[in-house]
Scaffold this motif. Structure first.
Motif, PDB file in Angstrom:
ATOM      1  N   ASN A   2      57.269 -66.778 -17.996  1.00 15.42           N
ATOM      2  CA  ASN A   2      57.800 -68.147 -17.904  1.00 15.42           C
ATOM      3  C   ASN A   2      59.240 -68.280 -18.415  1.00 15.42           C
ATOM      4  O   ASN A   2      59.657 -69.367 -18.822  1.00 15.42           O
ATOM      5  N   PHE A   3      59.997 -67.195 -18.402  1.00 14.75           N
ATOM      6  CA  PHE A   3      61.396 -67.240 -18.841  1.00 14.75           C
ATOM      7  C   PHE A   3      62.303 -67.629 -17.671  1.00 14.75           C
ATOM      8  O   PHE A   3      62.097 -67.194 -16.536  1.00 14.75           O
ATOM      9  N   SER A   4      63.312 -68.420 -17.965  1.00 11.40           N
ATOM     10  CA  SER A   4      64.329 -68.777 -16.986  1.00 11.40           C
ATOM     11  C   SER A   4      65.389 -67.682 -16.925  1.00 11.40           C
ATOM     12  O   SER A   4      65.408 -66.760 -17.758  1.00 11.40           O
ATOM     13  N   ILE A   5      66.301 -67.792 -15.967  1.00 13.29           N
ATOM     14  CA  ILE A   5      67.401 -66.829 -15.867  1.00 13.29           C
ATOM     15  C   ILE A   5      68.241 -66.855 -17.147  1.00 13.29           C
ATOM     16  O   ILE A   5      68.601 -65.803 -17.692  1.00 13.29           O
ATOM     17  N   GLU A   6      68.531 -68.042 -17.651  1.00 18.07           N
ATOM     18  CA  GLU A   6      69.354 -68.167 -18.853  1.00 18.07           C
ATOM     19  C   GLU A   6      68.664 -67.515 -20.059  1.00 18.07           C
ATOM     20  O   GLU A   6      69.322 -66.827 -20.861  1.00 18.07           O
ATOM     21  N   LEU A  28      65.376 -61.602 -10.511  1.00 19.42           N
ATOM     22  CA  LEU A  28      64.556 -60.538 -11.097  1.00 19.42           C
ATOM     23  C   LEU A  28      64.641 -59.263 -10.277  1.00 19.42           C
ATOM     24  O   LEU A  28      64.825 -58.169 -10.815  1.00 19.42           O
ATOM     25  N   LEU A  29      64.521 -59.399  -8.963  1.00 20.03           N
ATOM     26  CA  LEU A  29      64.566 -58.224  -8.092  1.00 20.03           C
ATOM     27  C   LEU A  29      65.919 -57.522  -8.176  1.00 20.03           C
ATOM     28  O   LEU A  29      65.994 -56.288  -8.142  1.00 20.03           O
ATOM     29  N   LYS A  30      66.983 -58.303  -8.301  1.00 21.86           N
ATOM     30  CA  LYS A  30      68.325 -57.714  -8.398  1.00 21.86           C
ATOM     31  C   LYS A  30      68.557 -57.045  -9.748  1.00 21.86           C
ATOM     32  O   LYS A  30      69.409 -56.167  -9.871  1.00 21.86           O
ATOM     33  N   ASN A  31      67.796 -57.460 -10.757  1.00 22.42           N
ATOM     34  CA  ASN A  31      67.995 -56.930 -12.107  1.00 22.42           C
ATOM     35  C   ASN A  31      66.887 -55.967 -12.538  1.00 22.42           C
ATOM     36  O   ASN A  31      66.741 -55.671 -13.724  1.00 22.42           O
ATOM     37  N   ASN A  59      59.692 -70.597  -6.785  1.00 18.38           N
ATOM     38  CA  ASN A  59      60.592 -69.984  -7.771  1.00 18.38           C
ATOM     39  C   ASN A  59      61.468 -68.902  -7.148  1.00 18.38           C
ATOM     40  O   ASN A  59      61.709 -67.829  -7.743  1.00 18.38           O
ATOM     41  N   ASN A  60      61.980 -69.172  -5.956  1.00 17.46           N
ATOM     42  CA  ASN A  60      62.766 -68.168  -5.225  1.00 17.46           C
ATOM     43  C   ASN A  60      64.023 -67.723  -5.958  1.00 17.46           C
ATOM     44  O   ASN A  60      64.374 -66.537  -5.936  1.00 17.46           O
ATOM     45  N   GLU A  61      64.713 -68.663  -6.591  1.00 16.94           N
ATOM     46  CA  GLU A  61      65.970 -68.310  -7.258  1.00 16.94           C
ATOM     47  C   GLU A  61      65.753 -67.268  -8.343  1.00 16.94           C
ATOM     48  O   GLU A  61      66.462 -66.258  -8.407  1.00 16.94           O
ATOM     49  N   ILE A  62      64.752 -67.507  -9.186  1.00 11.54           N
ATOM     50  CA  ILE A  62      64.536 -66.556 -10.273  1.00 11.54           C
ATOM     51  C   ILE A  62      63.941 -65.256  -9.752  1.00 11.54           C
ATOM     52  O   ILE A  62      64.244 -64.169 -10.265  1.00 11.54           O
ATOM     53  N   ILE A 106      55.683 -65.375 -13.786  1.00  5.28           N
ATOM     54  CA  ILE A 106      56.032 -66.765 -13.523  1.00  5.28           C
ATOM     55  C   ILE A 106      55.084 -67.372 -12.494  1.00  5.28           C
ATOM     56  O   ILE A 106      54.407 -66.649 -11.761  1.00  5.28           O
ATOM     57  N   GLN A 107      55.062 -68.680 -12.437  1.00  5.29           N
ATOM     58  CA  GLN A 107      54.312 -69.334 -11.368  1.00  5.29           C
ATOM     59  C   GLN A 107      55.042 -69.112 -10.041  1.00  5.29           C
ATOM     60  O   GLN A 107      56.254 -69.261  -9.950  1.00  5.29           O
ATOM     61  N   SER A 108      54.279 -68.758  -9.011  1.00  5.51           N
ATOM     62  CA  SER A 108      54.863 -68.681  -7.669  1.00  5.51           C
ATOM     63  C   SER A 108      53.760 -68.906  -6.655  1.00  5.51           C
ATOM     64  O   SER A 108      52.815 -68.120  -6.534  1.00  5.51           O
ATOM     65  N   ASN A 109      53.881 -70.007  -5.948  1.00  2.09           N
ATOM     66  CA  ASN A 109      52.943 -70.407  -4.901  1.00  2.09           C
ATOM     67  C   ASN A 109      53.655 -71.446  -4.035  1.00  2.09           C
ATOM     68  O   ASN A 109      54.800 -71.807  -4.327  1.00  2.09           O
ATOM     69  N   PRO A 110      53.037 -71.910  -2.953  1.00  2.00           N
ATOM     70  CA  PRO A 110      53.742 -72.857  -2.074  1.00  2.00           C
ATOM     71  C   PRO A 110      54.217 -74.127  -2.773  1.00  2.00           C
ATOM     72  O   PRO A 110      55.145 -74.784  -2.289  1.00  2.00           O
TER      73      PRO A 110
END
Length: 269
Positions: free
Chosen positions: A150-154, A187-190, A180-183, A172-176
């Motif tokens: 549940n951590f944000s990018i910041e 995550l994938l890039k990092n 949470n596409n931005e984070i 993180i939560q991810s469902n329709p």
């Protein structure tokens, strides 16, 4: 079971089972503990090896006992638990150490595969000291990997600024309802694995109908389509069910691949 490779080189199953209502009256999160872990037993029988629990679920010990009594070797399982961001657990390094040691005892194991901070710790000093203790357990071999939930990018950027051992997962939560596409992109890039809790929750009737329509092309139900979508985009999933048939069907997502057209449709839900 397919796996994702974590930044530390370990492999984690792409599908696990949540446990937050297991061993509780009425299968309710806040229900009284009743030591009924038949749902976890059936999940293990179905083939789940990534088992996700947490101190705040109050059932670590029951989860550990069920896994221990399964007769399956410890090395076959990937165990995840989480430390709460509460003073009684993180007010001092000594308390963090005691908490981790208690988790090891509860889970009847000499190592934990993945230990997460369950929610953001807002105070930087407390976050730093908690992470330092988790790092020390990694160095002792008692924890294999550490991460957050549940951590944000910041908040991740803050953690990364002082971490000697970088987080390998953000659950993180991810469902329709909340993709949470931005984070997830971050995550994938990092090189931090996104892991979705409640991947099958908060789906409207309209969304279910569209997912069912897509599933008909592949001979799959809407839930299988949704899990497959997440896996294809590099997200691990932690569905949970008390129904043994649903537990089995949630694992049957490795014999088809969604087309680009269908993934685009799902993204728009």
């Amino acid at each position: 079971m397919e796996t994702f490779r974590l930044a530390n080189g370990d492999n984690i199953p792409v599908i696990g089972t949540g446990t937050n209502t297991y061993g509780k009256e009425g299968n309710q999160y806040n229900g009284e503990l009743n030591d009924d872990f038949s749902a976890l037993q059936s999940a293990i029988k179905a083939g789940y090896r990534l088992i996700d629990t947490a101190i705040s679920y109050r059932n670590e010990a029951g989860v550990g006992k069920t896994i221990y009594e399964s007769g399956i070797e410890r090395k076959e399982f990937y165990l995840t638990t989480k430390i709460p961001a509460k003073e009684e657990y993180i007010a001092s390094k000594e308390l963090v150490e005691q908490t981790v040691l208690q988790s090891l005892e509860n889970l009847k194991t000499d190592y934990i595969d993945l230990y997460l901070i369950h929610h953001p710790i807002e105070d930087k000093d407390q976050l730093k000291q908690t992470w330092e203790v988790l790092e020390s357990f990694v160095e002792q071999g008692k924890i294999k990997a550490i991460g957050v939930s549940n951590f944000s990018i910041e908040q991740l950027e803050l953690l990364k600024s002082f971490a000697r051992i970088q987080p390998v997962v953000n659950q993180i939560q991810s469902n329709p309802h909340t993709w949470n596409n931005e984070i997830i992109d971050y995550l994938l890039k990092n090189d931090i694995l996104p892991e979705a809790w409640s991947p099958l929750n908060k789906v409207t009737e309209e969304q279910t109908a569209k997912l069912t329509e897509i599933g008909e092309k592949y001979g799959k139900d809407w839930g299988q389509v949704l899990l497959r979508y997440q896996i294809q985009r590099g997200v691990a999933v932690i569905p949970k069910s008390h129904n043994s048939e649903h537990q089995v069907s949630n694992l049957e997502v490795f014999d088809f691949e969604l087309s680009k057209e269908d993934t685009t449709m799902i993204e728009s839900l």
